[in-house]
Design a protein around this motif. Structure first.
Motif, PDB file in Angstrom:
ATOM      1  N   UNK A  69       0.841  -1.200   0.000  1.00  0.00           N
ATOM      2  CA  UNK A  69       0.000   0.000   0.000  1.00  0.00           C
ATOM      3  C   UNK A  69       0.877   1.251   0.000  1.00  0.00           C
ATOM      4  N   UNK A  70       1.989   1.220   0.733  1.00  0.00           N
ATOM      5  CA  UNK A  70       2.931   2.347   0.747  1.00  0.00           C
ATOM      6  C   UNK A  70       3.454   2.628  -0.661  1.00  0.00           C
ATOM      7  N   UNK A  71       3.788   1.567  -1.383  1.00  0.00           N
ATOM      8  CA  UNK A  71       4.283   1.727  -2.755  1.00  0.00           C
ATOM      9  C   UNK A  71       3.200   2.305  -3.660  1.00  0.00           C
ATOM     10  N   UNK A  72       1.982   1.765  -3.560  1.00  0.00           N
ATOM     11  CA  UNK A  72       0.897   2.223  -4.417  1.00  0.00           C
ATOM     12  C   UNK A  72       0.501   3.669  -4.094  1.00  0.00           C
ATOM     13  N   UNK A  73       0.564   4.046  -2.833  1.00  0.00           N
ATOM     14  CA  UNK A  73       0.265   5.437  -2.435  1.00  0.00           C
ATOM     15  C   UNK A  73       1.234   6.402  -3.113  1.00  0.00           C
ATOM     16  N   UNK A  74       2.500   6.055  -3.145  1.00  0.00           N
ATOM     17  CA  UNK A  74       3.494   6.932  -3.778  1.00  0.00           C
ATOM     18  C   UNK A  74       3.244   7.069  -5.276  1.00  0.00           C
ATOM     19  N   UNK A  75       2.818   5.988  -5.908  1.00  0.00           N
ATOM     20  CA  UNK A  75       2.508   6.058  -7.336  1.00  0.00           C
ATOM     21  C   UNK A  75       1.268   6.927  -7.564  1.00  0.00           C
ATOM     22  N   UNK A  76       0.237   6.738  -6.743  1.00  0.00           N
ATOM     23  CA  UNK A  76      -0.979   7.537  -6.876  1.00  0.00           C
ATOM     24  C   UNK A  76      -0.700   9.022  -6.625  1.00  0.00           C
ATOM     25  N   UNK A  77       0.124   9.320  -5.623  1.00  0.00           N
ATOM     26  CA  UNK A  77       0.482  10.712  -5.346  1.00  0.00           C
ATOM     27  C   UNK A  77       1.187  11.336  -6.549  1.00  0.00           C
ATOM     28  N   UNK A  78       2.044  10.565  -7.192  1.00  0.00           N
ATOM     29  CA  UNK A  78       2.741  11.071  -8.377  1.00  0.00           C
ATOM     30  C   UNK A  78       1.737  11.388  -9.484  1.00  0.00           C
ATOM     31  N   UNK A 130      -8.186  12.843 -15.183  1.00  0.00           N
ATOM     32  CA  UNK A 130      -8.689  11.517 -14.845  1.00  0.00           C
ATOM     33  C   UNK A 130      -7.567  10.603 -14.386  1.00  0.00           C
ATOM     34  N   UNK A 131      -7.859   9.817 -13.341  1.00  0.00           N
ATOM     35  CA  UNK A 131      -6.939   8.784 -12.880  1.00  0.00           C
ATOM     36  C   UNK A 131      -7.717   7.469 -12.835  1.00  0.00           C
TER      37      UNK A 131
END
Length: 333
Positions: free
Chosen positions: A229-238, A248-249
């Motif tokens: 989840x930490x990894x995916x959060x960083x990608x989403x923030x980017x 759109x995301x």
């Protein structure tokens, strides 16, 4: 060589045997005694010569090892002949190659550590300098209340940035040192996506960005929910950061016989072609990086995913948006 007790004992035994056999041969005839004595002397001489030769070879190897201990790994003592000394030489050569590679790796690690410390120092220096300036300005008793509030808020923002940076660096150092414990348990892709989205829903709402989520509710993989989840959060923030207002995301996920895949795509500004090979490097800031970007989020995401035997790929073109693909394989490949 003659100071070696083993050789002393062996020569003593040979001489004793030679004397006994010579005396025994003397009872047969004088000629037999002479032949026996001559044979014994030749055997002792051959033993002495062969032992001397072995000592010289061992002395060469000792000198070779001394040069290795001094850091010289350029020597080659490989020997294709049969024999225990040849085997020893080949084994020493193998150890030499390993030591050379380890020495090179340590040198590379030292350079990376130096670069990392330099980058971290630079990242810390900027907010610290900014806060010191604002603290000095806050000392002015005549400072208007509006400015005082603005400076206080800016200091709070910089402190939050420092807190995030230090926290991220600690997490990365744990991964690098192998002390981060990644659980190996079933994780639903839907649960992972929902957990990661919790941290970016407010920024997306502020920028009025549209979010779409689609996927197989049964899709799952084996890994660590918290770290992934930490990894995916960083990608989403980017993606949120580089997608304009009203953009759109899209998040999709699925599973097949080989792997479980999570795809995050945005309609943002995209990544220049020359930046693509470097976006997962630490402290790398591309041409389109925002002013407050540190260049560590995607590096952390990459480290977390690859540490769980997964892969992360990115496709992007300027003005065409960016697509991240995370794959967790059914088996280690």
């Amino acid at each position: 060589m003659l100071r070696n007790r083993e050789i002393q004992y062996f020569l003593t035994a040979l001489c004793a045997i030679a004397l006994v056999m010579t005396f025994a041969a003397a009872f047969v005839s004088l000629a037999a005694a002479l032949i026996t004595a001559a044979t014994a002397i030749l055997l002792i001489f051959c033993f002495f010569w062969f032992t001397r030769w072995r000592y010289r070879e061992l002395e060469k190897l000792s000198g070779y090892l001394r040069r290795i201990s001094g850091g010289d790994y350029t020597l080659d003592v490989r020997d294709n002949r049969e024999g225990e000394l040849s085997i020893l030489k080949n084994e020493i050569y193998k150890v030499t190659l390993k030591l050379s590679e380890q020495g090179s790796q340590l040198q590379r690690d030292k350079l990376r550590l130096t670069d990392a410390i330099s980058d971290i120092s630079h990242q810390l220096k900027t907010p610290l300098t900014s806060m010191m300036v604002m603290v000095d300005l806050l000392d002015d008793s005549g400072l208007p209340a509006e400015k005082r509030k603005e400076f206080t808020n800016n200091i709070r923002v910089q402190l939050e940035r420092l807190d995030w940076l230090i926290s991220s660096l600690l997490k990365l150092s744990k991964i690098d040192a192998g002390t981060a414990r990644f659980k190996r348990e079933p994780v639903k892709a839907e649960t992972l996506v929902r957990k990661a989205l919790e941290s970016v829903l407010i920024p997306m709402d502020i920028k009025e960005q549209k979010l779409t989520v689609q996927g197989d509710p049964e899709a799952a993989f084996t890994g660590d929910l918290h770290w992934t989840a930490e990894a995916l959060i960083n990608i989403l923030k980017n993606c949120v950061e580089h997608t304009p207002e009203g953009g759109t995301i899209a998040v999709t996920y699925g599973e097949n016989a080989l792997y479980t895949e999570i795809v995050v795509a945005d309609s943002g500004t995209g990544i220049p072609k020359e930046d693509l090979p470097h976006i997962f490097k630490r402290f790398y800031r591309g041409k389109n990086a925002s002013e407050g970007s540190i260049g560590i989020g995607l590096a952390m995401a990459h480290s977390i995913v690859t540490s769980q035997y997964g892969t992360i790929e990115v496709k992007s073109s300027p003005g065409q948006g960016t697509e991240f693909r995370i794959k967790f394989y059914k088996g280690i490949v």
